[in-house]
Each structure stands twice: as C-alpha cells, then as structure tokens.
Scaffold this active site. Structure first.
Site, mmCIF file in Angstrom:
data_model
loop_
_atom_site.group_PDB
_atom_site.id
_atom_site.type_symbol
_atom_site.label_atom_id
_atom_site.label_comp_id
_atom_site.label_asym_id
_atom_site.label_seq_id
_atom_site.Cartn_x
_atom_site.Cartn_y
_atom_site.Cartn_z
ATOM 1 N N GLY A 182 0.853 -1.180 0.000
ATOM 2 C CA GLY A 182 0.000 0.000 0.000
ATOM 3 C C GLY A 182 0.885 1.223 0.000
ATOM 4 O O GLY A 182 2.064 1.132 0.352
ATOM 5 N N CYS B 107 5.480 -5.968 1.497
ATOM 6 C CA CYS B 107 5.834 -4.555 1.418
ATOM 7 C C CYS B 107 5.227 -3.765 2.587
ATOM 8 O O CYS B 107 5.619 -3.978 3.728
ATOM 9 C CB CYS B 107 5.442 -3.996 0.055
ATOM 10 S SG CYS B 107 6.259 -2.432 -0.279
ATOM 11 N N TYR B 108 4.256 -2.901 2.344
ATOM 12 C CA TYR B 108 3.604 -2.202 3.465
ATOM 13 C C TYR B 108 3.103 -3.231 4.477
ATOM 14 O O TYR B 108 3.149 -3.003 5.694
ATOM 15 C CB TYR B 108 2.437 -1.359 2.935
ATOM 16 C CG TYR B 108 1.599 -0.705 4.009
ATOM 17 C CD1 TYR B 108 2.039 0.439 4.667
ATOM 18 C CD2 TYR B 108 0.351 -1.235 4.361
ATOM 19 C CE1 TYR B 108 1.266 1.027 5.648
ATOM 20 C CE2 TYR B 108 -0.423 -0.647 5.349
ATOM 21 C CZ TYR B 108 0.036 0.493 5.988
ATOM 22 O OH TYR B 108 -0.730 1.082 6.969
ATOM 23 N N HIS C 168 8.066 -7.405 -3.745
ATOM 24 C CA HIS C 168 6.767 -7.828 -4.273
ATOM 25 C C HIS C 168 6.878 -9.189 -4.964
ATOM 26 O O HIS C 168 7.344 -9.257 -6.105
ATOM 27 C CB HIS C 168 6.244 -6.787 -5.273
ATOM 28 C CG HIS C 168 5.762 -5.544 -4.613
ATOM 29 N ND1 HIS C 168 4.503 -5.418 -4.087
ATOM 30 C CD2 HIS C 168 6.394 -4.380 -4.349
ATOM 31 C CE1 HIS C 168 4.361 -4.223 -3.540
ATOM 32 N NE2 HIS C 168 5.503 -3.574 -3.682
ATOM 33 N N GLU D 209 4.525 -10.915 -6.137
ATOM 34 C CA GLU D 209 3.432 -11.139 -7.087
ATOM 35 C C GLU D 209 3.725 -10.624 -8.493
ATOM 36 O O GLU D 209 3.011 -10.954 -9.428
ATOM 37 C CB GLU D 209 2.135 -10.499 -6.555
ATOM 38 C CG GLU D 209 2.116 -8.973 -6.490
ATOM 39 C CD GLU D 209 2.809 -8.378 -5.273
ATOM 40 O OE1 GLU D 209 3.624 -9.076 -4.646
ATOM 41 O OE2 GLU D 209 2.551 -7.202 -4.963
ATOM 42 N N SER E 152 -20.810 -8.076 -27.159
ATOM 43 C CA SER E 152 -20.059 -7.519 -28.290
ATOM 44 C C SER E 152 -19.534 -8.613 -29.202
ATOM 45 O O SER E 152 -19.111 -8.342 -30.321
ATOM 46 C CB SER E 152 -18.888 -6.700 -27.766
ATOM 47 O OG SER E 152 -17.896 -7.563 -27.250
ATOM 48 N N GLY E 153 -19.548 -9.848 -28.696
ATOM 49 C CA GLY E 153 -18.950 -10.927 -29.483
ATOM 50 C C GLY E 153 -17.506 -11.169 -29.090
ATOM 51 O O GLY E 153 -16.892 -12.152 -29.482
ATOM 52 N N GLY E 154 -16.959 -10.254 -28.294
ATOM 53 C CA GLY E 154 -15.599 -10.442 -27.781
ATOM 54 C C GLY E 154 -15.596 -11.526 -26.707
ATOM 55 O O GLY E 154 -16.658 -11.964 -26.251
ATOM 56 N N VAL E 155 -14.417 -11.930 -26.322
ATOM 57 C CA VAL E 155 -14.305 -13.014 -25.352
ATOM 58 C C VAL E 155 -15.022 -12.649 -24.045
ATOM 59 O O VAL E 155 -15.799 -13.440 -23.508
ATOM 60 C CB VAL E 155 -12.817 -13.307 -25.019
ATOM 61 C CG1 VAL E 155 -12.704 -14.485 -24.077
ATOM 62 C CG2 VAL E 155 -12.024 -13.563 -26.288
ATOM 63 N N ASP E 156 -14.794 -11.439 -23.568
ATOM 64 C CA ASP E 156 -15.275 -11.071 -22.243
ATOM 65 C C ASP E 156 -16.796 -11.081 -22.144
ATOM 66 O O ASP E 156 -17.373 -11.728 -21.270
ATOM 67 C CB ASP E 156 -14.757 -9.681 -21.843
ATOM 68 C CG ASP E 156 -13.273 -9.543 -22.098
ATOM 69 O OD1 ASP E 156 -12.611 -10.590 -22.258
ATOM 70 O OD2 ASP E 156 -12.779 -8.406 -22.152
ATOM 71 N N SER E 157 -17.450 -10.351 -23.053
ATOM 72 C CA SER E 157 -18.907 -10.294 -22.927
ATOM 73 C C SER E 157 -19.520 -11.634 -23.306
ATOM 74 O O SER E 157 -20.558 -12.021 -22.769
ATOM 75 C CB SER E 157 -19.489 -9.153 -23.763
ATOM 76 O OG SER E 157 -19.237 -9.345 -25.136
ATOM 77 N N SER E 158 -18.863 -12.388 -24.201
ATOM 78 C CA SER E 158 -19.399 -13.705 -24.572
ATOM 79 C C SER E 158 -19.357 -14.652 -23.385
ATOM 80 O O SER E 158 -20.316 -15.384 -23.113
ATOM 81 C CB SER E 158 -18.584 -14.314 -25.716
ATOM 82 O OG SER E 158 -18.667 -13.497 -26.854
ATOM 83 N N LYS F 108 -7.483 -11.977 -18.478
ATOM 84 C CA LYS F 108 -7.927 -12.510 -19.760
ATOM 85 C C LYS F 108 -7.753 -14.036 -19.894
ATOM 86 O O LYS F 108 -8.664 -14.727 -20.327
ATOM 87 C CB LYS F 108 -7.122 -11.821 -20.866
ATOM 88 C CG LYS F 108 -7.759 -11.926 -22.214
ATOM 89 C CD LYS F 108 -8.773 -10.842 -22.343
ATOM 90 C CE LYS F 108 -9.438 -10.858 -23.682
ATOM 91 N NZ LYS F 108 -10.321 -9.681 -23.793
#
Ligand code: XMP
Length: 515
Positions: free
Chosen positions: A57, A84-85, A171, A173, A225-231, A371
């Site tokens: 943080g 870290c913090y 870090h 990660e 939209s037909g994109g991966v995410d909204s599909s 993704k």
C-alpha cells in the site's frame, strides 16, 4: 464457497497489486478473495481463512490514518504473510521498529537466503526480486528472524515460523520477481496447508451460486459484443439464470467483416440466448463523419452506445441488472509499480456510468479475472474455440483503427485488409501465438505502381503483439514470408491500398491500438 476449501484472504491496504496477489494464489490452485483492510474480525472469522496476506500500500505505517487491520487478527491463529507495506505493518503491530529509509529502494534487487525450507523452499540461493518501498524495518519483533536479505535490506524476508508469520519487503506477485509465484505457492501450500484443488470448474460453481443469489428471479440485460469477455459473461449468466437474461448486440458499423452475422449465429442459433440485434450502423457512421480526433471519436462512440443501449433497454421493458464483461485490466489500465493511482490512458467506453444512469444494478461476474482466466472459463462453459480463443477487440472497434476521417468507403477498405491479415495469420498457424492482431488504415496516401499504372492510394499498417494482459506488449516476430503474403494479398485484393507497413512498437511506449 462450497468445494473450494478454506480461502486465502488478501487484505487490501490500497495496493493495485492486490488483485495480482489473488491471481497468483489462484494460479497455485487455491481460492483467494480480496477484502478491505478494515474488514470486521467477525467477518474474517466466518470465512475461516486458511491464510491471510497483507497487501502492499502507498501509506507509511507512521502516517496518521494509516490503514491498519484489527489487532485481533493476530489472535485468529491463521498464518499471515505481509508484503511490502504489509510486512511493515507486521513489524510495527508486533513490537518491531519501522523507520523512514534515507532513500527509497525501488527496482530490481537480489535476495540471498539461508533458509531453503517452508516459505523459501525450492527458491534459488540468490534470486531476483522487485523492491518498491520508502520505510524499512530496523528492528524485528520478538520471535522473528531474517530468512533473506538484499544488499540494502537486511530484513528483506522475515519469518516467525512458530506462529506461521512471514513477511517480504519486495513484491513476490510481480513478474520482475521471477520466483515470486513459487514463494506465494509455498506460503499457501507449505505454510497454510492448502490443497491444490481450486480450478475454473470450482470458479464456475461458485460464480453460478453468486449470480443466482444476487439476481434471484429478476431480469438481467447484457451488452454482448462478441468479444471473449462479454461472450463468456453472457454464457455464464445464461447458465445461471437462463431466459431471465437478454443480450443486446449493437452493430455500430465498426465491426470486423462478417462479425454481425457470426455473433448472431453463435448466440442465437447455438446457445439459444435471447439476443436482441440492433442495427445502428447509420447512426454511428453519420455521427462520426468528419471526426478525426481519437478521444472525440471514442466519446462519440461511447455516448452513442449508451444512448442506443438505453433506448433498447426501455423498449425491452424493466430490467434489474446490467451485466458487463468487465475484467480487471479494463478497470485498471496500468499497475503502477509505486502503488500510486493509475492514469487514464484512454477512455474505455465499456466501464462508464451506464448502470447508474439506467438505474440498474451492476453484474460483473468477471471483474476479478484476467484474460487468460476468462478464456479458460469460456472453455469450461463449452463456448467454441473461435470465440474463447479470439483476439481482443476494442469497444470502439474499427473506429479507432481507421485513423483520420471515418468514411464508409475507408471502413470497407479496412475491413477487407483486416480480414486478409487475420486469415493469413490463421493459415500460418500463428493465431494463438499472438495476443492481438489488427490493421490500421493510415491518414496518408502514397504513390505506387500497379500494372504499369501510377497509383496514389491509402497506406495500412499491420500490428500484431504478444502480451500477457494487454498492460505491456511486444511486437510479434513474423516469419518474413507471412508478411510478404499478407502484403501481396492486400495490395492485390483490396481496392485503395497500395502500401503495407508493419508496426514494430512495443507497449510502452506505444499502446496496442493506435488511438
Ligand atoms: P491499448 O490500446 O490501450 O489497449 O494498449 C489495451 C487493450 O484494450 C483494448 N481496448 C479496448 N477494449 N474498449 C475495450 O473493450 C475500449 O474502448 C478499448 N480500447 C482499447 C485494446 O484492443 C487492447 O486489447
């Protein structure tokens, strides 16, 4: 959280890295969730976490109002890892000393360790780590010892193994700490004793349960939209609530060649999802006539999308939720190494003020995911590979790839060139090696010669990048013969293009899209 075991809780102290920490834990096949640092102790107890990670943080533990958890957290008997913090908090709250360092330590350092067990098992004796801190620990709390140091940080990694408390100043990660994922995996498996049992199947079960609990028998509207995410979001929500989901697909005239038909075919014919197709091509293209400035284009497209969408929602009748395929990288453009606020580089129209305006609750079942996780989720849901494996495509579509003025003719030219580029990439078997491939039509013309005739036509630029999450990207090294074939085909088959360039800019300093 049935069937996913006791979670690892990431307590968020204001770091943009928190989600990355949670992601690394999930990559180690352990379920993790992020909670605010001040989550009441009773709530934490109820979750029965297998371990707790204090994120980094931007604050100093000595600053007034510095975020701190309830000290009772240390009475839970749960393993704790401070990052870290987070490690400074551990030191400060458990009786050690934290002081401002003379100089901020920032960047790559080399960790030397002398305890190759538990938290650091299977880690090289010397390994690269990423540092970013101002304060430093000057005295360890009782029970702690250093298990790793760097040139500037004698307490770069510390442990009170008896109480299962660990801390790292760096870090683990981020990718700049190449063995950091292993350290986090060590923490959750070796220290917290978690099984490697969490996977996308468990996420689906959990997400379905959550969606059903949140939505009940109310109605959900989803912009597809037909994109991966909204599909993937649509398929997931459809699986959870069936016909109570209605998807709206807006054809803004800025889509890839054949895209409108393809999306309708997959979702309406194959998945039997209620799909409302809106042909708004003229509306968008008329509004964009003579507009060249990128942000202005994005604003027009974004605003019109909202307008069309709202109108459609009203026509469809009352809807309670608006579903969006928002992912973590859509929300935060760049993870800033200093943990500072991230800048808005481009306005992304799909994370706007839509739901508040429309008086709907927001349903974002993919908000925590990156993704590649979304692609796996799509596969888990049975979506076809040509949907889940598709390259990302921006909301403003070809609008931000038709550089300069957007006209119907230029768009059609761009669509044809784009289709050839993608087809040749697929033919060469390279599609899956590339994060995203696109063509931009440039606002310049050049002289050429074709069939003994002088031509004075448009120029296009091909772009293909490799990336992990779109936050950084590198240009793809094509075999020259593929570029040659694409160039030949575009110049021969696409009317109005007589010159083809290949873009060799990485991100940063470039962005993936040109506008
Ligand atoms: P940039 O160009 O910022 O793009 O490097 C990063 C990723 O985001 C996509 N992108 C968008 N996606 N709406 C979207 O849904 C948008 O407005 C938008 N703008 C860029 C881009 O294609 C790349 O994958």
């Amino acid at each position: 959280m049935q069937g996913v075991g006791n979670p690892i809780v990431v307590l968020d102290f204001g770091a943009q890295y928190s989600k990355l920490i949670a992601r690394r834990v999930r990559e180690a096949k352990v379920y993790s969730l992020i909670l605010p640092f001040n989550t009441p102790i009773e709530e934490l107890k109820a979750l029965d976490p297998a371990g707790i990670i204090f994120s980094g943080g931007p604050a100093s533990v000595h600053a007034s109002g510095a975020p701190k958890p309830d000290p009772a957290i240390f009475d839970l008997g749960v393993p704790v890892l401070g990052i870290c913090y987070g490690v400074q908090l551990l030191a400060d709250m458990l009786g050690g000393k934290v002081e401002a360092a003379d100089e901020r330590e920032y960047g790559i350092a080399h960790l030397t360790h002398d305890d190759p067990t538990g938290f650091l098992s299977d880690i090289d004796a010397q390994t690269q780590v990423w540092m970013s801190h101002g304060d430093k620990i000057t005295q360890l709390p009782e029970g702690f010892k250093a298990i790793g140091h760097t040139e500037n940080s004698p307490y770069a990694a510390i442990a009170d193994a008896g109480n299962r408390r660990y801390g790292v100043q760096f870090h683990p990660e981020v990718v700049h700490t190449p063995q950091g994922a292993q350290m986090l995996s060590n923490f959750v498996h070796n220290v917290c004793g978690c099984d490697a049992s969490w996977d996308m199947g468990s996420f689906v079960d959990m997400a379905l349960e959550e969606i059903r609990a949140q939505v009940g028998d109310r109605k959900v509207l989803c912009g597809l939209s037909g994109g991966v995410d909204s599909s993937v979001a649509a398929a997931l929500i459809h699986k959870a609530i069936g016909d109570n989901l209605t998807c709206v697909f807006v054809n803004n005239g800025l889509l890839r060649k054949g895209e409108a038909k393809f999306v309708q075919h997959v979702f309406r014919d194959n998945f039997h999802i209620n799909l409302d197709y809106v042909d708004a091509e003229d509306l968008f293209l008329d509004a964009l006539a003579d507009v060249s400035e990128p942000e202005q284009k994005r604003k027009i497209i974004g605003n019109l999308f909202v307008e069309v969408f709202e109108k459609e929602a009203t026509r469809l009748g009352h809807m309670d939720f608006l579903a969006q395929g928002t992912l973590y990288p859509d929300v935060i453009e760049s993870i800033s190494p200093s943990g500072g606020p991230s800048a808005t580089i481009k306005s992304h129209h799909n994370v706007g003020g839509l739901p508040e305006k429309m008086n709907m609750e927001l349903l974002e079942p993919l908000r925590e995911l990156f993704k590649d996780e979304v692609r796996n989720l799509g596969r888990e849901l049975g979506l076809p590979e040509n949907i889940v494996g598709r390259h990302p495509f921006p909301g403003p579509g070809l609008g931000v790839r038709c550089i300069g003025a957007i006209t119907r003719e230029r768009l059609s030219t761009l669509q044809d060139a784009d289709a050839i580029f993608i087809e040749e990439i697929q033919n060469a078997g390279l599609y899956d090696d590339i994060w995203q491939a696109l063509v931009c039509l440039l606002p310049v013309r050049s002289v050429g010669v074709q069939g003994d005739e002088r031509t004075y036509e448009e120029v296009c630029s091909l772009r293909a990048v490799t990336s992990e999450d779109a936050m950084t990207a590198d240009w793809f090294r094509f075999p020259p013969e593929v570029l040659q074939r694409v160039s030949n085909r575009i110049c021969n088959e696409v009317k109005h293009i007589n010159r083809v360039m290949y873009d060799v800019t990485s991100k940063p300093p470039g962005t993936i899209e040109w506008e």
